[in-house]
Design a protein around this motif. Structure first.
Motif, PDB file in Angstrom:
ATOM      1  N   PHE A  76       0.830  -1.211   0.000  1.00  0.00           N
ATOM      2  CA  PHE A  76       0.000   0.000   0.000  1.00  0.00           C
ATOM      3  C   PHE A  76       0.864   1.260   0.000  1.00  0.00           C
ATOM      4  N   LEU A  77       1.875   1.286   0.875  1.00  0.00           N
ATOM      5  CA  LEU A  77       2.742   2.461   0.983  1.00  0.00           C
ATOM      6  C   LEU A  77       3.588   2.653  -0.271  1.00  0.00           C
ATOM      7  N   ARG A  78       4.007   1.550  -0.883  1.00  0.00           N
ATOM      8  CA  ARG A  78       4.808   1.645  -2.115  1.00  0.00           C
ATOM      9  C   ARG A  78       3.965   2.209  -3.261  1.00  0.00           C
ATOM     10  N   VAL A  79       2.707   1.778  -3.333  1.00  0.00           N
ATOM     11  CA  VAL A  79       1.824   2.320  -4.373  1.00  0.00           C
ATOM     12  C   VAL A  79       1.527   3.793  -4.091  1.00  0.00           C
ATOM     13  N   LYS A  80       1.213   4.089  -2.831  1.00  0.00           N
ATOM     14  CA  LYS A  80       0.875   5.473  -2.458  1.00  0.00           C
ATOM     15  C   LYS A  80       2.025   6.431  -2.773  1.00  0.00           C
ATOM     16  N   LYS A  81       3.243   5.968  -2.545  1.00  0.00           N
ATOM     17  CA  LYS A  81       4.439   6.764  -2.825  1.00  0.00           C
ATOM     18  C   LYS A  81       4.530   7.129  -4.309  1.00  0.00           C
ATOM     19  N   ASN A  82       3.954   6.262  -5.165  1.00  0.00           N
ATOM     20  CA  ASN A  82       4.044   6.475  -6.611  1.00  0.00           C
ATOM     21  C   ASN A  82       2.773   7.040  -7.229  1.00  0.00           C
TER      22      ASN A  82
END
Length: 380
Positions: A76-82
């Protein structure tokens, strides 16, 4: 056009990207590479920390205590970062309802801004989803991926991935995606049939295969016949692999001088592709009406595939039985008989090999398929 492809489970989105690039479009793939397969993506959101030894330990503890996979938070955090890179696209396509392989609540939070900041969104029915799983639960046809579960409810744990799509959280995710997408596309007959009554169904577009990257190797079945079975243990029961394993035991004992059998488990995509290069016959899956992606790539190389090649598929493409691929049924004796037929008639192996390549060039050419996607997207 600018096109965002979300998720990658086979190589479908990569081949589609290559076709779209050839036709002059800009394409980005975001995804995890699908675990051990390590498929290429432009924006990688795969789990890193929670896949090392410490992370896996914490993952087990939190799941045991809270029933939640903490690795989903990392994704989730990796997607949100992008998210800033996921705006302003003309077309967005999800490979599946669980494109990020993520907790449905978190997935919904990620998809909301993606749907909001892009023009058109399309959903692929490719792999398990609510529509196909619900259809199979309520329409027990000749067979389906759920057949082993119907025969033995003790296998329920093995089918958790499929059955999760009919739980309330995933049904809500399904409803949310369908409400916000412009249409649903099936990648083969196994998903086409359950979608026939769907109000947003746009039709079947065959899997794209990059025939420029996959060279045809004419088969010469003069000596031993090489048979290959590559097993993904996560889907072993669903694909009917035990039928193949039992059939191969019989064939090995009966024709030890005529066959060379190779069996592998959970190989990364590149290793899997390379290891079957010497095979004449590839055993793919049993509980299917059409071919999956691995089978199609093997057919492009000229392999004889035991896979889904049912009458619905034959009728759709106007083909005759056992001319392009071998229809593998959930029946050990049938598989053994088909293998024996090929072992005793090696010229048939050579003929089917050529037919398989011709079929892929005609029906699955990646540039032709990319154009079909463009036409479908533009018209809806």
């Amino acid at each position: 056009m600018k096109i965002l492809l979300i998720g990658e489970f086979s190589r479908l989105h990569n081949s589609l990207k290559e076709g779209l690039n050839y036709l002059g479009h800009d394409v980005i793939i975001i995804g995890s590479g699908d675990l051990f397969k390590k498929l290429p993506v432009d924006i990688d959101v795969s789990v890193k920390f929670f896949n090392n030894s410490l992370g896996r330990f914490l993952r087990k503890i939190t799941f045991r205590v809270f029933g939640f996979d903490i690795a989903d938070l990392e994704t989730f955090l990796r997607v949100k970062k992008n998210l800033h890179q996921l705006k302003g696209f003309d077309i967005v396509q999800l490979i599946n309802e669980d494109a990020f392989n993520l907790n449905p609540g978190l997935q919904k939070l990620i998809l909301k801004p993606i749907f909001k900041h892009n023009k058109f969104v399309f959903l692929l029915s490719c792999g398990d989803d609510y529509t196909s799983t619900n259809y199979h639960l309520n329409n027990k046809d000749r067979y389906s991926v759920l057949t082993p579960y119907f025969k033995d409810s003790k296998l329920k744990k093995k089918f958790q991935y499929s059955l999760k799509f009919t739980t309330k959280p995933y049904k809500k995710l399904h409803d949310f995606i369908v409400a916000n997408c412009n249409g649903v596309i099936a990648s083969d007959m196994d998903y086409h049939i359950p979608l026939l009554e769907h109000p947003k169904y746009l039709g079947l577009i065959p899997n794209p295969i990059n025939i420029k990257k996959i060279k045809f190797s004419p088969i010469k079945a003069n000596n031993k016949i090489n048979i290959f079975l590559g097993i993904n243990t996560l889907s072993r029961i669903k694909k009917g692999i035990p039928f193949f394993e039992e059939a191969l035991n019989i064939i090995q004992k009966k024709y030890p001088e005529k066959v060379d059998i190779k069996i592998t488990k959970n190989l990364p995509y590149n290793e899997y592709i390379n290891i079957y290069n010497n095979a004449h016959i590839v055993l793919d899956q049993v509980y299917a009406y059409d071919q999956g992606y691995n089978a199609l790539e093997a057919m492009a190389k000229g392999k004889v595939i035991f896979t889904g090649a049912e009458k619905e598929w034959l009728n759709h493409y106007d083909l005759k039985e056992d001319t392009v691929a071998i229809n593998a049924l959930p029946d050990v004796n049938q598989i053994v008989k088909k293998l024996e037929w090929l072992i005793q008639n090696p010229k048939k192996i050579e003929d089917i090999s050529k037919n398989a390549r011709s079929f892929i060039e005609k029906e699955h050419h990646y540039i032709t398929i990319a154009q079909l996607y463009l036409d479908t997207w533009k018209n809806h």
